[in-house]
Design a protein around this motif. Structure first.
Motif, short mmCIF file in Angstrom:
data_model
loop_
_atom_site.label_atom_id
_atom_site.label_comp_id
_atom_site.label_asym_id
_atom_site.label_seq_id
_atom_site.Cartn_x
_atom_site.Cartn_y
_atom_site.Cartn_z
N GLU A 29 -3.05 9.51 14.30
CA GLU A 29 -3.02 9.75 13.14
C GLU A 29 -4.42 9.35 12.55
N LEU A 30 -4.80 7.89 12.88
CA LEU A 30 -5.00 6.73 12.30
C LEU A 30 -6.66 7.18 11.92
N ARG A 49 -16.07 -0.87 -0.97
CA ARG A 49 -16.74 0.54 -1.48
C ARG A 49 -15.15 1.50 -0.49
N ALA A 50 -14.47 0.77 0.31
CA ALA A 50 -13.97 1.46 1.58
C ALA A 50 -12.93 2.15 0.29
N THR A 51 -12.49 4.00 1.38
CA THR A 51 -11.74 4.49 0.72
C THR A 51 -10.33 4.98 1.44
N GLU A 56 -2.14 -3.49 1.22
CA GLU A 56 -1.36 -4.42 1.62
C GLU A 56 -0.44 -4.15 2.55
N ALA A 57 -0.94 -3.24 3.88
CA ALA A 57 -0.75 -2.11 4.51
C ALA A 57 -1.96 -2.70 5.91
N PRO A 58 -1.16 -2.51 7.25
CA PRO A 58 -1.45 -3.27 8.34
C PRO A 58 -2.78 -2.28 8.84
N ALA A 59 -3.36 -2.69 9.28
CA ALA A 59 -4.74 -1.81 10.07
C ALA A 59 -5.43 -2.32 11.09
N VAL A 60 -6.06 -1.20 11.81
CA VAL A 60 -6.26 -1.61 13.32
C VAL A 60 -7.85 -2.55 12.39
N PRO A 142 -3.56 4.77 8.32
CA PRO A 142 -2.76 6.30 8.81
C PRO A 142 -3.27 6.89 7.96
N ALA A 143 -3.59 8.18 7.95
CA ALA A 143 -4.42 9.29 6.33
C ALA A 143 -3.36 8.93 5.79
N SER A 144 -4.20 8.33 4.71
CA SER A 144 -3.20 8.51 3.04
C SER A 144 -3.15 9.99 2.70
#
Length: 145
Positions: A29-30, A49-51, A56-60, A142-144
């Protein structure tokens, strides 16, 4: 004799930000929420510029590398010391870099401009010292909804 701080750290108790993030690099789902494939672009600009990026959330975090096949195990061992995982594939695959294996180095973490910049520099230096190259980074969350 161990100090209270070292005992708490060994038990995983301590600083607020020291808990392991709950996200899997293998989660289907990422989605890519930020990318920077231009090594002259500051990480802060890419993050601005990130969408869809949740700071605040972890990312890969994924760094795209290309390395000679005979050094992949060495580089993998170096990066594993800091919890990086190296896998085949990535952006270098599209660039058709001859005689180099396309790879991604990935790790789950919270993103900020300082750490993205530091890790980009580290990956570029490591790849160059081993006869390869670094081709930017991206991050997935994860997709918002």
């Amino acid at each position: 004799m161990k100090t209270l701080r070292s005992l708490l750290a060994a038990a995983g108790i301590g600083r607020r930000g020291s808990r392991k993030p709950v996200i899997s690099a293998d989660d289907p789902e990422l989605v890519v929420v930020v990318r920077s494939y231009d090594d002259t672009e500051p990480a802060s600009t890419a993050l601005e510029r990130a969408t869809g990026w949740d700071p605040e959330a972890p990312a890969v975090l994924r760094h795209h590398l290309a390395l000679p096949g005979d050094v992949v195990d060495t580089v993998t061992a170096v990066l594993a010391q800091d919890e990086w995982v190296v896998r085949p594939g990535g952006r270098a695959e599209e660039l058709s870099v001859p005689e180099l294996r396309p790879l991604v180095a990935l790790r789950v973490q919270r993103l900020d401009a300082l750490h993205c910049s530091q890790e980009s520099s580290r990956m570029a230096g490591l790849a160059q010292r081993h006869g390869g190259g670094a081709f930017g980074w991206d991050a997935l969350q994860p997709a918002s909804e």
